[in-house]
Design a protein around this motif. Structure first.
Motif, PDB file in Angstrom:
ATOM      1  N   ALA A  47      82.856  -3.752  76.621  1.00 42.96           N
ATOM      2  CA  ALA A  47      82.397  -2.581  77.365  1.00 42.96           C
ATOM      3  C   ALA A  47      81.261  -1.873  76.632  1.00 42.96           C
ATOM      4  N   LEU A  48      81.392  -1.748  75.312  1.00 44.84           N
ATOM      5  CA  LEU A  48      80.340  -1.108  74.517  1.00 44.84           C
ATOM      6  C   LEU A  48      79.050  -1.911  74.613  1.00 44.84           C
ATOM      7  N   LEU A 103      73.336  -8.855  62.296  1.00 46.77           N
ATOM      8  CA  LEU A 103      73.220  -7.928  63.421  1.00 46.77           C
ATOM      9  C   LEU A 103      73.435  -6.487  62.962  1.00 46.77           C
ATOM     10  N   GLU A 104      74.423  -6.284  62.118  1.00 46.86           N
ATOM     11  CA  GLU A 104      74.687  -4.934  61.607  1.00 46.86           C
ATOM     12  C   GLU A 104      73.485  -4.407  60.831  1.00 46.86           C
ATOM     13  N   ARG A 105      72.930  -5.256  59.991  1.00 51.55           N
ATOM     14  CA  ARG A 105      71.803  -4.812  59.169  1.00 51.55           C
ATOM     15  C   ARG A 105      70.604  -4.424  60.029  1.00 51.55           C
ATOM     16  N   GLN A 106      70.291  -5.233  61.037  1.00 50.45           N
ATOM     17  CA  GLN A 106      69.145  -4.925  61.878  1.00 50.45           C
ATOM     18  C   GLN A 106      69.357  -3.669  62.702  1.00 50.45           C
ATOM     19  N   LEU A 107      70.562  -3.478  63.220  1.00 57.55           N
ATOM     20  CA  LEU A 107      70.838  -2.254  63.979  1.00 57.55           C
ATOM     21  C   LEU A 107      70.730  -1.021  63.088  1.00 57.55           C
ATOM     22  N   ARG A 108      71.227  -1.131  61.871  1.00 56.47           N
ATOM     23  CA  ARG A 108      71.093   0.002  60.942  1.00 56.47           C
ATOM     24  C   ARG A 108      69.623   0.248  60.600  1.00 56.47           C
ATOM     25  N   HIS A 109      68.867  -0.825  60.440  1.00 52.60           N
ATOM     26  CA  HIS A 109      67.446  -0.671  60.133  1.00 52.60           C
ATOM     27  C   HIS A 109      66.702   0.029  61.262  1.00 52.60           C
ATOM     28  N   PHE A 110      67.011  -0.345  62.490  1.00 50.95           N
ATOM     29  CA  PHE A 110      66.397   0.342  63.631  1.00 50.95           C
ATOM     30  C   PHE A 110      66.802   1.810  63.649  1.00 50.95           C
ATOM     31  N   ARG A 111      68.089   2.058  63.460  1.00 50.05           N
ATOM     32  CA  ARG A 111      68.595   3.435  63.518  1.00 50.05           C
ATOM     33  C   ARG A 111      68.027   4.303  62.400  1.00 50.05           C
ATOM     34  N   ASP A 112      67.955   3.723  61.203  1.00 51.56           N
ATOM     35  CA  ASP A 112      67.586   4.515  60.023  1.00 51.56           C
ATOM     36  C   ASP A 112      66.097   4.505  59.714  1.00 51.56           C
ATOM     37  N   GLY A 113      65.297   3.846  60.543  1.00 49.72           N
ATOM     38  CA  GLY A 113      63.848   3.911  60.384  1.00 49.72           C
ATOM     39  C   GLY A 113      63.234   2.864  59.487  1.00 49.72           C
ATOM     40  N   GLN A 114      63.990   1.830  59.138  1.00 55.78           N
ATOM     41  CA  GLN A 114      63.417   0.752  58.338  1.00 55.78           C
ATOM     42  C   GLN A 114      62.732  -0.304  59.209  1.00 55.78           C
ATOM     43  N   ARG A 115      62.942  -0.197  60.490  1.00 55.90           N
ATOM     44  CA  ARG A 115      62.327  -1.123  61.439  1.00 55.90           C
ATOM     45  C   ARG A 115      62.103  -0.389  62.762  1.00 55.90           C
ATOM     46  N   GLY A 116      61.010  -0.739  63.440  1.00 51.48           N
ATOM     47  CA  GLY A 116      60.753  -0.168  64.754  1.00 51.48           C
ATOM     48  C   GLY A 116      60.047   1.167  64.745  1.00 51.48           C
ATOM     49  N   ASP A 136      78.150   4.024  62.651  1.00 47.92           N
ATOM     50  CA  ASP A 136      78.449   2.808  61.888  1.00 47.92           C
ATOM     51  C   ASP A 136      79.553   2.003  62.568  1.00 47.92           C
ATOM     52  N   LYS A 137      80.554   2.688  63.113  1.00 42.14           N
ATOM     53  CA  LYS A 137      81.653   2.000  63.783  1.00 42.14           C
ATOM     54  C   LYS A 137      81.168   1.278  65.027  1.00 42.14           C
ATOM     55  N   MET A 138      80.303   1.917  65.803  1.00 40.42           N
ATOM     56  CA  MET A 138      79.769   1.286  67.011  1.00 40.42           C
ATOM     57  C   MET A 138      78.935   0.060  66.648  1.00 40.42           C
ATOM     58  N   ILE A 139      78.153   0.169  65.598  1.00 43.21           N
ATOM     59  CA  ILE A 139      77.335  -0.953  65.141  1.00 43.21           C
ATOM     60  C   ILE A 139      78.219  -2.122  64.727  1.00 43.21           C
ATOM     61  N   ALA A 140      79.276  -1.833  63.965  1.00 42.42           N
ATOM     62  CA  ALA A 140      80.191  -2.890  63.529  1.00 42.42           C
ATOM     63  C   ALA A 140      80.897  -3.529  64.717  1.00 42.42           C
ATOM     64  N   THR A 141      81.286  -2.713  65.690  1.00 47.14           N
ATOM     65  CA  THR A 141      82.019  -3.212  66.853  1.00 47.14           C
ATOM     66  C   THR A 141      81.171  -4.138  67.702  1.00 47.14           C
ATOM     67  N   VAL A 142      79.963  -3.706  68.037  1.00 46.13           N
ATOM     68  CA  VAL A 142      79.127  -4.526  68.910  1.00 46.13           C
ATOM     69  C   VAL A 142      78.633  -5.774  68.181  1.00 46.13           C
ATOM     70  N   SER A 143      78.434  -5.674  66.866  1.00 43.90           N
ATOM     71  CA  SER A 143      77.990  -6.834  66.091  1.00 43.90           C
ATOM     72  C   SER A 143      79.092  -7.885  66.001  1.00 43.90           C
ATOM     73  N   ALA A 144      80.334  -7.421  65.803  1.00 40.97           N
ATOM     74  CA  ALA A 144      81.465  -8.343  65.754  1.00 40.97           C
ATOM     75  C   ALA A 144      81.649  -9.031  67.096  1.00 40.97           C
ATOM     76  N   TYR A 145      81.487  -8.287  68.162  1.00 39.28           N
ATOM     77  CA  TYR A 145      81.609  -8.867  69.512  1.00 39.28           C
ATOM     78  C   TYR A 145      80.562  -9.950  69.736  1.00 39.28           C
ATOM     79  N   LEU A 146      79.326  -9.648  69.414  1.00 36.09           N
ATOM     80  CA  LEU A 146      78.234 -10.608  69.627  1.00 36.09           C
ATOM     81  C   LEU A 146      78.390 -11.855  68.771  1.00 36.09           C
ATOM     82  N   SER A 147      78.814 -11.678  67.539  1.00 36.34           N
ATOM     83  CA  SER A 147      78.948 -12.833  66.647  1.00 36.34           C
ATOM     84  C   SER A 147      80.014 -13.804  67.133  1.00 36.34           C
TER      85      SER A 147
END
Length: 208
Positions: free
Chosen positions: A29-30, A62-75, A95-106
């Motif tokens: 769902a997320l 996936l977690e690293r890239q999402l954090r990079h987008f969120r925290d301004g290291q990318r994009g 962080d929890k949402m990032i971990a959840t969606v990354s685990a789902y995708l993997s």
């Protein structure tokens, strides 16, 4: 006594199964709420939205890239319009949402987005030799090295990222060590023709 224990054990397994099912549904769902509009219902990607295939990639990457987008290291570069779009989407993620969606995708199966192989010959293999130490000889990726899989990834996306690294649109942030490594590798590709040849080789990896 044994029969009672078995019934309790069976009931416990049933409850665990229900909990796992609910958790999986929550993960899905997320993803559907936040990501599917661009990346597709199964993470297969969408060229029109400039969204790559992301299913079956490693959770850590996936977690690293999402954090990079969120925290301004990318994009953040003004010329990286696709990256800016992803950054806007990632900004409200916890962080929890990032971990959840990354685990789902993997855990999703790898989508088949490329069915025909273009042969890049010896030149393609030679250019890819500099990539294989991190991404694997077959493009399978090495999570321990932070290198994603490259198999079943769109050529247009790979080309865009190589160009982003070459132009300094990506891999310049001081805290993005792996991005800096990729930028050095990309800067070593000196012609557009070599980029095209390399892409042909990569997109053929894993295609029978």
């Amino acid at each position: 006594m044994l029969g009672t224990s078995l019934k309790r054990y069976s009931w416990l397994i049933f409850l665990v199964g229900i909990a796992a099912s609910v958790y999986t549904q929550a993960d899905e769902a997320l993803y559907q709420q936040r990501c599917a509009a661009c990346h597709g219902a199964s993470g297969e990607g969408n060229e029109a939205m400039k969204a790559p295939s992301i299913a079956a990639m490693s959770q850590a990457y996936l977690e690293r890239q999402l954090r990079h987008f969120r925290d301004g290291q990318r994009g953040t570069h003004t010329e990286d319009t696709a990256g800016q779009t992803m950054r806007a989407i990632a900004l409200p993620l916890t962080d929890k949402m990032i971990a959840t969606v990354s685990a789902y995708l993997s855990g999703l199966p790898e989508p088949v987005v490329i069915t025909e192989k273009e042969f890049a010959g010896f030149r393609g293999r030679g250019l890819y030799s500099g990539c294989a130490s991190c991404h694997g000889a077959g493009g399978e990726g090495y999570p321990d090295l932070g290198a994603p899989k490259l198999t079943q990834q769109y050529g247009w996306y790979l080309r865009a990222q190589i160009e982003n690294f070459r132009k300094g649109l990506r891999g310049t942030h001081k805290e993005d060590e792996r991005g800096q490594q990729m930028r050095l590798m990309a800067e070593g590709i000196h012609s557009d023709a070599d980029v095209d040849t390399l892409i042909k080789h990569i997109t053929g990896l894993g295609v029978k």
